[in-house]
Motif scaffolding. Structure first.
Motif, PDB file in Angstrom:
ATOM      1  N   ARG A   8      48.833  75.326 -34.231  1.00  0.00           N
ATOM      2  CA  ARG A   8      49.304  75.709 -32.895  1.00  0.00           C
ATOM      3  C   ARG A   8      48.101  75.732 -31.963  1.00  0.00           C
ATOM      4  NH1 ARG A   8      49.890  81.008 -30.325  1.00  0.00           N
ATOM      5  NH2 ARG A   8      49.279  81.880 -32.339  1.00  0.00           N
ATOM      6  N   TYR A   9      48.053  74.753 -31.083  1.00  0.00           N
ATOM      7  CA  TYR A   9      47.046  74.730 -30.027  1.00  0.00           C
ATOM      8  C   TYR A   9      47.620  75.577 -28.905  1.00  0.00           C
ATOM      9  CZ  TYR A   9      44.442  71.012 -32.315  1.00  0.00           C
ATOM     10  OH  TYR A   9      43.679  70.281 -33.194  1.00  0.00           O
ATOM     11  N   CYS A  10      47.147  76.800 -28.825  1.00  0.00           N
ATOM     12  CA  CYS A  10      47.630  77.788 -27.867  1.00  0.00           C
ATOM     13  C   CYS A  10      46.744  77.684 -26.616  1.00  0.00           C
ATOM     14  CB  CYS A  10      47.552  79.170 -28.506  1.00  0.00           C
ATOM     15  SG  CYS A  10      48.206  80.488 -27.477  1.00  0.00           S
ATOM     16  N   MET A  11      47.259  77.025 -25.574  1.00  0.00           N
ATOM     17  CA  MET A  11      46.469  76.697 -24.396  1.00  0.00           C
ATOM     18  C   MET A  11      46.844  77.574 -23.208  1.00  0.00           C
ATOM     19  SD  MET A  11      44.608  74.159 -25.576  1.00  0.00           S
ATOM     20  CE  MET A  11      44.543  75.173 -27.052  1.00  0.00           C
ATOM     21  N   ASN A  12      45.929  77.735 -22.299  1.00  0.00           N
ATOM     22  CA  ASN A  12      46.203  78.428 -21.044  1.00  0.00           C
ATOM     23  C   ASN A  12      46.805  77.430 -20.060  1.00  0.00           C
ATOM     24  OD1 ASN A  12      44.871  81.240 -21.182  1.00  0.00           O
ATOM     25  ND2 ASN A  12      43.301  79.876 -22.018  1.00  0.00           N
ATOM     26  N   SER A  13      47.902  77.784 -19.420  1.00  0.00           N
ATOM     27  CA  SER A  13      48.499  76.906 -18.407  1.00  0.00           C
ATOM     28  C   SER A  13      47.497  76.564 -17.320  1.00  0.00           C
ATOM     29  CB  SER A  13      49.712  77.563 -17.752  1.00  0.00           C
ATOM     30  OG  SER A  13      50.815  77.611 -18.625  1.00  0.00           O
ATOM     31  N   VAL A  14      46.706  77.547 -16.918  1.00  0.00           N
ATOM     32  CA  VAL A  14      45.766  77.358 -15.825  1.00  0.00           C
ATOM     33  C   VAL A  14      44.664  76.363 -16.192  1.00  0.00           C
ATOM     34  CG1 VAL A  14      44.177  79.262 -16.339  1.00  0.00           C
ATOM     35  CG2 VAL A  14      44.599  78.619 -13.964  1.00  0.00           C
ATOM     36  N   SER A  15      44.508  76.054 -17.473  1.00  0.00           N
ATOM     37  CA  SER A  15      43.525  75.064 -17.905  1.00  0.00           C
ATOM     38  C   SER A  15      44.084  73.646 -17.866  1.00  0.00           C
ATOM     39  CB  SER A  15      43.075  75.358 -19.345  1.00  0.00           C
ATOM     40  OG  SER A  15      42.426  76.598 -19.424  1.00  0.00           O
ATOM     41  N   LEU A  16      45.383  73.539 -17.662  1.00  0.00           N
ATOM     42  CA  LEU A  16      46.059  72.243 -17.747  1.00  0.00           C
ATOM     43  C   LEU A  16      46.711  71.846 -16.434  1.00  0.00           C
ATOM     44  CD1 LEU A  16      47.914  72.912 -21.116  1.00  0.00           C
ATOM     45  CD2 LEU A  16      45.718  71.735 -20.822  1.00  0.00           C
ATOM     46  N   THR A  53      59.584  71.998 -20.184  1.00  0.00           N
ATOM     47  CA  THR A  53      60.002  70.936 -21.095  1.00  0.00           C
ATOM     48  C   THR A  53      59.901  69.566 -20.434  1.00  0.00           C
ATOM     49  OG1 THR A  53      62.307  71.258 -20.440  1.00  0.00           O
ATOM     50  CG2 THR A  53      61.544  72.457 -22.404  1.00  0.00           C
ATOM     51  N   THR A  54      59.284  69.502 -19.278  1.00  0.00           N
ATOM     52  CA  THR A  54      59.114  68.247 -18.556  1.00  0.00           C
ATOM     53  C   THR A  54      58.256  67.283 -19.366  1.00  0.00           C
ATOM     54  OG1 THR A  54      59.211  69.476 -16.479  1.00  0.00           O
ATOM     55  CG2 THR A  54      58.318  67.239 -16.375  1.00  0.00           C
ATOM     56  N   GLU A  55      58.663  66.023 -19.401  1.00  0.00           N
ATOM     57  CA  GLU A  55      57.887  65.020 -20.132  1.00  0.00           C
ATOM     58  C   GLU A  55      56.673  64.607 -19.326  1.00  0.00           C
ATOM     59  OE1 GLU A  55      59.997  61.704 -21.751  1.00  0.00           O
ATOM     60  OE2 GLU A  55      61.655  62.966 -22.424  1.00  0.00           O
ATOM     61  N   GLY A  56      55.580  64.369 -20.031  1.00  0.00           N
ATOM     62  CA  GLY A  56      54.373  63.920 -19.363  1.00  0.00           C
ATOM     63  C   GLY A  56      53.143  64.133 -20.213  1.00  0.00           C
ATOM     64  N   VAL A  57      52.005  64.029 -19.560  1.00  0.00           N
ATOM     65  CA  VAL A  57      50.711  64.206 -20.216  1.00  0.00           C
ATOM     66  C   VAL A  57      50.015  65.391 -19.565  1.00  0.00           C
ATOM     67  CG1 VAL A  57      48.459  63.140 -20.647  1.00  0.00           C
ATOM     68  CG2 VAL A  57      50.534  61.752 -20.769  1.00  0.00           C
ATOM     69  N   TYR A  58      49.482  66.260 -20.378  1.00  0.00           N
ATOM     70  CA  TYR A  58      48.730  67.420 -19.888  1.00  0.00           C
ATOM     71  C   TYR A  58      47.258  67.039 -19.845  1.00  0.00           C
ATOM     72  CZ  TYR A  58      52.926  70.212 -20.536  1.00  0.00           C
ATOM     73  OH  TYR A  58      54.196  70.724 -20.447  1.00  0.00           O
ATOM     74  N   GLU A  59      46.670  67.193 -18.673  1.00  0.00           N
ATOM     75  CA  GLU A  59      45.258  66.869 -18.509  1.00  0.00           C
ATOM     76  C   GLU A  59      44.465  68.124 -18.191  1.00  0.00           C
ATOM     77  OE1 GLU A  59      45.525  63.889 -15.407  1.00  0.00           O
ATOM     78  OE2 GLU A  59      45.561  65.408 -13.845  1.00  0.00           O
ATOM     79  N   CYS A  60      43.158  68.052 -18.379  1.00  0.00           N
ATOM     80  CA  CYS A  60      42.274  69.160 -18.055  1.00  0.00           C
ATOM     81  C   CYS A  60      42.303  69.388 -16.550  1.00  0.00           C
ATOM     82  CB  CYS A  60      40.852  68.833 -18.519  1.00  0.00           C
ATOM     83  SG  CYS A  60      39.632  70.093 -18.056  1.00  0.00           S
ATOM     84  N   ARG A  61      42.553  70.606 -16.142  1.00  0.00           N
ATOM     85  CA  ARG A  61      42.622  70.917 -14.714  1.00  0.00           C
ATOM     86  C   ARG A  61      41.259  70.777 -14.035  1.00  0.00           C
ATOM     87  NH1 ARG A  61      46.752  74.408 -11.667  1.00  0.00           N
ATOM     88  NH2 ARG A  61      47.800  74.263 -13.666  1.00  0.00           N
ATOM     89  N   ALA A  62      40.186  70.908 -14.801  1.00  0.00           N
ATOM     90  CA  ALA A  62      38.847  70.813 -14.214  1.00  0.00           C
ATOM     91  C   ALA A  62      38.416  69.361 -13.993  1.00  0.00           C
ATOM     92  CB  ALA A  62      37.828  71.533 -15.092  1.00  0.00           C
ATOM     93  N   CYS A  63      38.641  68.497 -14.984  1.00  0.00           N
ATOM     94  CA  CYS A  63      38.088  67.138 -14.882  1.00  0.00           C
ATOM     95  C   CYS A  63      39.114  66.021 -14.948  1.00  0.00           C
ATOM     96  CB  CYS A  63      37.022  66.913 -15.947  1.00  0.00           C
ATOM     97  SG  CYS A  63      37.683  66.731 -17.623  1.00  0.00           S
ATOM     98  N   GLY A  64      40.353  66.322 -15.324  1.00  0.00           N
ATOM     99  CA  GLY A  64      41.392  65.300 -15.361  1.00  0.00           C
ATOM    100  C   GLY A  64      41.516  64.536 -16.664  1.00  0.00           C
TER     101      GLY A  64
END
Length: 146
Positions: free
Chosen positions: A133-141, A54-65
């Protein structure tokens, strides 16, 4: 999922702004990151770093930012993966019809590097502004605190 209003399914190849060979990606990503981001794998539910964050912030692509989602759009869908009701902006992601595993879904990829992020679903009855629902992988973010 042809009835998804906002995301546009597209099988049209696009030229990503960040283009690297598999060998280059392998040197920059862990084996799990490579499997999910570059080979469209899926992490197991309830195991990823961000499924219940629940941390506030922005999720970026783990590959390119590239910035993809904000914590303001994140919600608890109870599915075991980070879920968002909308991307930061529509031009941050692209959509591909995915008919693997005997079902039709809409795959979500990073528009900048074409990495697999997860899938988007609609009409599940969540009390969100988009009913998506954008169901994303944590490892992608990667979560960048603001």
């Amino acid at each position: 999922m042809s009835d998804i209003q906002s995301p546009k399914e597209s099988n049209t190849p696009v030229s990503p702004r960040v283009a690297k060979t598999d060998e280059q990606w392998r040197t920059e990503l862990t084996p799990e990151e490579f499997q999910v981001l570059r080979k469209a794998g899926t992490e197991r539910p309830f195991t990823g770093e961000y499924w219940d964050t629940t941390t506030e912030g922005v999720y970026e692509c783990r590959a390119c930012g590239q910035e993809l989602f904000t914590s303001n759009a994140k919600f608890d869908a109870g599915c075991g993966w980070p879920s968002f009701f909308a991307p930061l902006a529509e031009d941050r992601v692209r959509y591909i019809r995915d008919s693997t595993l005997g079902m039709v879904r809409v795959e979500v990829r990073c528009a900048a590097c074409d990495s697999h992020l997860g899938h988007v679903f609609e009409g599940e009855g969540f009390n969100t502004p988009t009913d998506q629902r954008y169901c994303m992988n944590s490892v992608s973010l990667r979560l960048k605190n603001t």
